[in-house]
Motif scaffolding. Structure first.
Motif, PDB file in Angstrom:
ATOM      1  N   TRP A 105       0.819  -1.199   0.000  1.00  0.00           N
ATOM      2  CA  TRP A 105       0.000   0.000   0.000  1.00  0.00           C
ATOM      3  C   TRP A 105       0.857   1.255   0.000  1.00  0.00           C
ATOM      4  N   ALA A 106       0.456   2.255  -0.771  1.00  0.00           N
ATOM      5  CA  ALA A 106       1.012   3.609  -0.667  1.00  0.00           C
ATOM      6  C   ALA A 106       0.013   4.397   0.181  1.00  0.00           C
ATOM      7  N   VAL A 107       0.533   5.082   1.203  1.00  0.00           N
ATOM      8  CA  VAL A 107      -0.308   5.806   2.151  1.00  0.00           C
ATOM      9  C   VAL A 107       0.044   7.289   2.097  1.00  0.00           C
ATOM     10  N   ALA A 108      -0.972   8.127   1.982  1.00  0.00           N
ATOM     11  CA  ALA A 108      -0.778   9.580   1.923  1.00  0.00           C
ATOM     12  C   ALA A 108      -0.424  10.118   3.309  1.00  0.00           C
ATOM     13  N   GLU A 109       0.091  11.328   3.339  1.00  0.00           N
ATOM     14  CA  GLU A 109       0.430  11.976   4.607  1.00  0.00           C
ATOM     15  C   GLU A 109      -0.783  12.102   5.516  1.00  0.00           C
ATOM     16  N   ASP A 110      -1.977  12.261   4.933  1.00  0.00           N
ATOM     17  CA  ASP A 110      -3.193  12.380   5.754  1.00  0.00           C
ATOM     18  C   ASP A 110      -3.734  11.026   6.207  1.00  0.00           C
ATOM     19  N   GLY A 111      -3.040   9.941   5.837  1.00  0.00           N
ATOM     20  CA  GLY A 111      -3.428   8.609   6.280  1.00  0.00           C
ATOM     21  C   GLY A 111      -4.344   7.856   5.343  1.00  0.00           C
ATOM     22  N   THR A 112      -4.782   8.471   4.250  1.00  0.00           N
ATOM     23  CA  THR A 112      -5.640   7.743   3.308  1.00  0.00           C
ATOM     24  C   THR A 112      -4.786   6.851   2.408  1.00  0.00           C
ATOM     25  N   LEU A 113      -5.418   5.829   1.894  1.00  0.00           N
ATOM     26  CA  LEU A 113      -4.740   4.889   1.008  1.00  0.00           C
ATOM     27  C   LEU A 113      -4.767   5.438  -0.415  1.00  0.00           C
ATOM     28  N   LEU A 114      -3.596   5.446  -1.061  1.00  0.00           N
ATOM     29  CA  LEU A 114      -3.455   6.003  -2.407  1.00  0.00           C
ATOM     30  C   LEU A 114      -3.411   4.927  -3.490  1.00  0.00           C
ATOM     31  N   HIS A 115      -2.713   3.831  -3.208  1.00  0.00           N
ATOM     32  CA  HIS A 115      -2.460   2.804  -4.219  1.00  0.00           C
ATOM     33  C   HIS A 115      -2.275   1.475  -3.505  1.00  0.00           C
ATOM     34  N   ASN A 116      -2.790   0.418  -4.099  1.00  0.00           N
ATOM     35  CA  ASN A 116      -2.597  -0.932  -3.589  1.00  0.00           C
ATOM     36  C   ASN A 116      -2.095  -1.791  -4.734  1.00  0.00           C
ATOM     37  N   PHE A 117      -0.935  -2.395  -4.532  1.00  0.00           N
ATOM     38  CA  PHE A 117      -0.395  -3.372  -5.472  1.00  0.00           C
ATOM     39  C   PHE A 117      -0.658  -4.728  -4.834  1.00  0.00           C
ATOM     40  N   VAL A 118      -1.487  -5.560  -5.475  1.00  0.00           N
ATOM     41  CA  VAL A 118      -1.869  -6.835  -4.860  1.00  0.00           C
ATOM     42  C   VAL A 118      -1.560  -7.994  -5.791  1.00  0.00           C
ATOM     43  N   GLU A 119      -1.024  -9.043  -5.197  1.00  0.00           N
ATOM     44  CA  GLU A 119      -0.758 -10.290  -5.912  1.00  0.00           C
ATOM     45  C   GLU A 119      -1.322 -11.418  -5.061  1.00  0.00           C
ATOM     46  N   ARG A 120      -1.871 -12.431  -5.716  1.00  0.00           N
ATOM     47  CA  ARG A 120      -2.438 -13.558  -4.993  1.00  0.00           C
ATOM     48  C   ARG A 120      -2.194 -14.853  -5.762  1.00  0.00           C
ATOM     49  N   ASN A 121      -2.427 -15.966  -5.097  1.00  0.00           N
ATOM     50  CA  ASN A 121      -2.149 -17.276  -5.690  1.00  0.00           C
ATOM     51  C   ASN A 121      -3.314 -17.762  -6.549  1.00  0.00           C
ATOM     52  N   ALA A 122      -3.745 -16.952  -7.482  1.00  0.00           N
ATOM     53  CA  ALA A 122      -4.903 -17.274  -8.310  1.00  0.00           C
ATOM     54  C   ALA A 122      -4.709 -18.567  -9.114  1.00  0.00           C
ATOM     55  N   TRP A 123      -3.521 -18.798  -9.626  1.00  0.00           N
ATOM     56  CA  TRP A 123      -3.278 -19.998 -10.415  1.00  0.00           C
ATOM     57  C   TRP A 123      -3.491 -21.259  -9.568  1.00  0.00           C
ATOM     58  N   GLU A 124      -2.962 -21.251  -8.367  1.00  0.00           N
ATOM     59  CA  GLU A 124      -3.113 -22.406  -7.488  1.00  0.00           C
ATOM     60  C   GLU A 124      -4.584 -22.618  -7.098  1.00  0.00           C
ATOM     61  N   VAL A 125      -5.297 -21.543  -6.842  1.00  0.00           N
ATOM     62  CA  VAL A 125      -6.718 -21.657  -6.525  1.00  0.00           C
ATOM     63  C   VAL A 125      -7.473 -22.228  -7.726  1.00  0.00           C
ATOM     64  N   TYR A 126      -7.196 -21.710  -8.903  1.00  0.00           N
ATOM     65  CA  TYR A 126      -7.846 -22.208 -10.117  1.00  0.00           C
ATOM     66  C   TYR A 126      -7.547 -23.702 -10.319  1.00  0.00           C
ATOM     67  N   GLN A 127      -6.294 -24.088 -10.162  1.00  0.00           N
ATOM     68  CA  GLN A 127      -5.922 -25.495 -10.310  1.00  0.00           C
ATOM     69  C   GLN A 127      -6.690 -26.374  -9.317  1.00  0.00           C
ATOM     70  N   HIS A 128      -6.799 -25.930  -8.087  1.00  0.00           N
ATOM     71  CA  HIS A 128      -7.522 -26.701  -7.072  1.00  0.00           C
ATOM     72  C   HIS A 128      -9.003 -26.845  -7.435  1.00  0.00           C
ATOM     73  N   LEU A 129      -9.621 -25.754  -7.868  1.00  0.00           N
ATOM     74  CA  LEU A 129     -11.055 -25.765  -8.160  1.00  0.00           C
ATOM     75  C   LEU A 129     -11.400 -26.554  -9.415  1.00  0.00           C
ATOM     76  N   THR A 130     -10.453 -26.667 -10.331  1.00  0.00           N
ATOM     77  CA  THR A 130     -10.720 -27.384 -11.584  1.00  0.00           C
ATOM     78  C   THR A 130     -10.131 -28.787 -11.592  1.00  0.00           C
ATOM     79  N   GLY A 131      -9.489 -29.179 -10.499  1.00  0.00           N
ATOM     80  CA  GLY A 131      -8.920 -30.523 -10.413  1.00  0.00           C
ATOM     81  C   GLY A 131      -7.632 -30.685 -11.177  1.00  0.00           C
ATOM     82  N   GLY A 132      -7.050 -29.608 -11.641  1.00  0.00           N
ATOM     83  CA  GLY A 132      -5.816 -29.682 -12.407  1.00  0.00           C
ATOM     84  C   GLY A 132      -4.588 -29.806 -11.531  1.00  0.00           C
ATOM     85  N   ALA A 133      -3.672 -30.616 -11.931  1.00  0.00           N
ATOM     86  CA  ALA A 133      -2.342 -30.752 -11.344  1.00  0.00           C
ATOM     87  C   ALA A 133      -2.357 -31.129  -9.863  1.00  0.00           C
TER      88      ALA A 133
END
Length: 139
Positions: A105-133
């Motif tokens: 997260w990038a946080v402004a001087e006033d404490g508000t959130l400016l930017h969120n860079f998010v990464e998650r394990n989407a591939w692993e979740v997809y593989q689990h839900l579809t029975g792959g690998a």
């Protein structure tokens, strides 16, 4: 750092107060998710509602959070759980989901959130839900 904890607790856990986003993020907020920018507070709120519609009984637990010296950057690792309601284009069979991720997260001087860079394990979740690998959810 407290604003990030409050954000996770209020927006991503029951009762999922999406309107609270107005208190937490700047009007020109950006989330970069999977390399794609969602720009503006309103667009972010729409993105959150769409994401939340795909996971029932969603809970987000913060694993760890740390920040730089001046508090302008906060990083958190998290675990999201719930039931599959069609996430990642899969059939909504309500099987359990366990997604892990990291948010910077990038946080402004006033404490508000400016930017969120998010990464998650989407591939692993997809593989689990579809029975792959035979990919199990991480512990």
């Amino acid at each position: 750092m407290e604003i990030v904890h409050d954000f996770w607790r209020t927006v991503w856990n029951p009762p999922y107060d999406v309107e609270a986003i107005d208190r937490f993020v700047a009007e020109d907020f950006v989330i970069t998710t999977g390399g794609v920018d969602v720009v503006s507070r309103q667009a972010f709120k729409e993105w959150v509602v769409a994401f939340q519609s795909k996971i029932t009984d969603m809970r987000l637990e913060t694993v760890e959070t740390f920040q730089n010296e001046d508090g302008s950057r906060v990083c958190s690792r998290w675990i999201l759980t719930g039931g599959n309601n069609g996430v990642l284009g899969t059939p909504p069979r309500q099987e359990p989901i366990r997604m892990t991720g990291t948010a910077v997260w990038a946080v402004a001087e006033d404490g508000t959130l400016l930017h969120n860079f998010v990464e998650r394990n989407a591939w692993e979740v997809y593989q689990h839900l579809t029975g792959g690998a035979g990919t199990p959810f991480p512990d």
